[in-house]
Design a protein around this motif. Structure first.
Motif, PDB file in Angstrom:
ATOM      1  N   ILE A 410       4.488  -0.118  -2.983  1.00 25.77           N
ATOM      2  CA  ILE A 410       3.201  -0.423  -3.701  1.00 25.77           C
ATOM      3  C   ILE A 410       2.207   0.428  -2.958  1.00 25.77           C
ATOM      4  O   ILE A 410       1.162   0.729  -3.934  1.00 25.77           O
ATOM      5  N   TYR A 411       2.155   0.563  -1.707  1.00 24.93           N
ATOM      6  CA  TYR A 411       1.038   1.328  -1.127  1.00 24.93           C
ATOM      7  C   TYR A 411       0.905   2.726  -2.008  1.00 24.93           C
ATOM      8  O   TYR A 411      -0.335   2.976  -2.273  1.00 24.93           O
ATOM      9  N   ASP A 412       1.981   3.394  -1.953  1.00 27.25           N
ATOM     10  CA  ASP A 412       2.098   4.710  -2.616  1.00 27.25           C
ATOM     11  C   ASP A 412       1.570   4.499  -4.092  1.00 27.25           C
ATOM     12  O   ASP A 412       0.813   5.273  -4.665  1.00 27.25           O
ATOM     13  N   ALA A 413       2.209   3.503  -4.773  1.00 34.67           N
ATOM     14  CA  ALA A 413       1.780   3.491  -6.144  1.00 34.67           C
ATOM     15  C   ALA A 413       0.317   3.110  -6.484  1.00 34.67           C
ATOM     16  O   ALA A 413      -0.336   3.810  -7.193  1.00 34.67           O
ATOM     17  N   LEU A 414      -0.440   2.526  -5.511  1.00 38.57           N
ATOM     18  CA  LEU A 414      -1.815   2.161  -5.650  1.00 38.57           C
ATOM     19  C   LEU A 414      -2.719   3.386  -5.130  1.00 38.57           C
ATOM     20  O   LEU A 414      -3.691   3.752  -5.816  1.00 38.57           O
ATOM     21  N   THR A 415      -2.221   4.027  -4.251  1.00 39.86           N
ATOM     22  CA  THR A 415      -2.945   5.198  -3.774  1.00 39.86           C
ATOM     23  C   THR A 415      -2.588   6.496  -4.304  1.00 39.86           C
ATOM     24  O   THR A 415      -3.391   7.596  -3.825  1.00 39.86           O
ATOM     25  N   ALA A 416      -1.709   6.903  -4.819  1.00 42.46           N
ATOM     26  CA  ALA A 416      -1.333   8.210  -5.368  1.00 42.46           C
ATOM     27  C   ALA A 416      -2.361   8.754  -6.029  1.00 42.46           C
ATOM     28  O   ALA A 416      -2.976   8.314  -7.033  1.00 42.46           O
ATOM     29  N   LYS A 417      -2.492   9.957  -5.884  1.00 44.96           N
ATOM     30  CA  LYS A 417      -3.546  10.774  -6.293  1.00 44.96           C
ATOM     31  C   LYS A 417      -3.317  11.522  -7.748  1.00 44.96           C
ATOM     32  O   LYS A 417      -4.024  12.353  -8.156  1.00 44.96           O
ATOM     33  N   ASP A 418      -1.890  11.609  -7.943  1.00 45.88           N
ATOM     34  CA  ASP A 418      -1.369  12.544  -9.037  1.00 45.88           C
ATOM     35  C   ASP A 418      -0.935  12.021 -10.388  1.00 45.88           C
ATOM     36  O   ASP A 418      -0.527  12.299 -10.974  1.00 45.88           O
TER      37      ASP A 418
END
Ligand SMILES: [Fe+2]
Ligand SMILES: [Fe+2]
Length: 458
Positions: A410-418
């Protein structure tokens, strides 16, 4: 002495990790032969070189640097590798000029160490092929050089070490090959789903980081363990967590907006026509802007949701008496989605990726240490209150590794910049969303607090 041999056989044969193998075997050899220092070279048959792979020295502490040298008779290790015979030298500084090999004094010059006695042993496999070379340096006890008896000991042990080393090398080769295959699969998956490129690697790194930190804090997580085998298992589970996306239709994976540009254009013309014909009073441009807003995958606002409801029941009546809805059922169902870009049906299809992950990974004949990979890999969308998928597991049914992965995912899905269609959230916002899920007993609040307090996300 025999007892020591048996011990070595038992200990070395079970080691699959190459570095650990070199560490233990060199320590054992040095211990038996009272050697101050020692090195291991591995033979690389691709370019016929010896690679300086490992070294130990009780007297000095110097940074290790790997290097390769040709397998020829000019060096001591090379000479031993070529001739496959033990070489016992009393003093490395007094090698006769008639010998083809020379002692390279660079190391001594650089370190201030004085290399004196030296016994160099070839490591061979069962077929008598060269695997590597071990060098023991400076006998610490009288007579301060290696004796004939030492040569006999080396001779017996070199066989055990050579065969075990080959096993260990083979194992790491298989492991490398396997890891290469996994990386290739990730590339294949992410090629179909380019908007989430890099997600797998980031989730893997973050999960392993959280797990490693947790294992160091027994005061907070007394029952949490992360052995070397468990670490490898978790790494594979992370690398393969979205493997099942390979079974999900491409248009669903790549769907960035709720309806396509074409459909949006069609709705625009229907609105313009309806306005002109007097079916709607509101400024058409205004109305269309709201539709465009509804088309974004962000959270749908209440007033826009109401507007969509009104439009669904609004028809344009053509002269022939035929009724055309401004929004047909498909368009309405797509736009009314509260969060994200997928319709209910598409979301269900997307959620199946974890089930596919489980099914595909279960088909792999995992080793005993890795048998939990499928189970852990498919836990990353489960929620502690049972509201997750694919199995709706609850509380303790979700392994701590699965809980960590869920947070990292979830953390990556929310903060992904791409993701071009979706702005990355600031870290603070992402953390508060995750924390809220923890307070609602969906994600593990203890792990979340730890993740935030120790700033593991940084
Ligand atoms: Fe997933
Ligand atoms: Fe994921």
């Amino acid at each position: 002495m025999e007892q020591k041999f048996v011990e070595i056989v038992y200990e070395l044969f079970g080691i699959k990790d190459l570095n650990l193998f070199m560490d233990i075997s060199l320590k054992k050899l040095r211990d038996i032969l009272h050697a101050d220092a020692g090195s291991i070279f591995l033979y690389n048959d691709a370019d016929n070189t010896l690679i300086f792979k490992y070294t130990q020295n009780d007297s000095i502490d110097l940074p290790f640097k790997e290097f390769a040298m040709p397998l020829d008779e000019k060096s001591i290790a090379g000479y031993v590798g070529v001739n496959k015979k033990i070489l016992n030298i009393k003093d490395a500084y007094e090698i006769s000029d008639s010998e083809p090999y020379r002692f390279n004094r660079d190391f001594d010059r650089f370190s201030g160490y004085r290399t004196r006695s030296m016994i160099t042993i070839p490591l061979l496999n069962r077929k008598n092929d060269l695997i590597g070379v071990v060098q023991l340096i400076n006998k610490k006890t009288e007579p301060y050089y290696f004796t004939k008896q030492d040569e006999i000991i080396c001779h017996s042990l070199s066989g055990i070490i050579g065969v075990s080393l080959e096993n260990s090398l083979l194992y790491s080769e298989i492991e490398n090959m396997w890891e290469g295959f996994i990386k290739a699969s990730i590339q294949a998956i992410e090629a179909r789903d380019p908007i989430t490129r890099g997600h797998t690697e980031r989730v893997t790194n973050l999960t392993l980081k959280i797990a490693s930190e947790m294992s160091k804090h027994k005061d907070i997580f007394p029952d949490f363990t992360l052995t070397k085998d468990q670490y490898t298992m978790l790494k594979y589970a992370c690398l393969l967590h979205d493997f099942g996306k390979i079974g999900v239709k491409e248009y669903i994976l790549q769907k960035a907006k709720k309806v396509s540009e074409d459909k949006l254009e069609k709705i625009k013309y229907k609105i313009l026509y309806a306005h002109k014909a007097g079916f709607i009073g509101e400024d058409p441009q205004n109305l269309f802007e709201k539709i465009k807003k509804a088309n974004e995958p962000t959270v749908l606002e209440e007033d826009i949701s109401n507007m969509l409801n009104n439009l669904l029941h609004l028809n344009i009546e053509e002269s022939a008496g035929q009724k055309i809805p401004i929004l047909d059922n498909d368009e309405y169902n797509a736009l009314i989605v509260k969060r994200g870009s997928l319709t209910e049906e598409e979301r269900k299809e997307m959620e199946k990726h974890v089930l596919y992950t489980y099914v595909y990974l279960s088909a792999i004949p995992w080793t005993k240490e890795l048998k939990d990979v499928p189970k852990i890999a498919c836990m990353h969308h489960e929620k502690l209150d049972g509201s997750g998928y694919p199995f709706g597991l609850k509380g303790d049914e979700i392994h701590p590794y699965g809980r960590i992965m869920a947070i990292a995912d979830i953390y990556d899905a929310l903060t992904a910049k791409d993701r071009p269609y979706k702005k990355a959230l600031p870290v603070e916002t992402a953390l508060s969303i995750i924390k809220k899920e923890g307070e609602e007993n969906k994600l593990d609040i203890n792990i979340i607090n730890f993740f935030i307090d120790k700033r593991i996300y940084e």
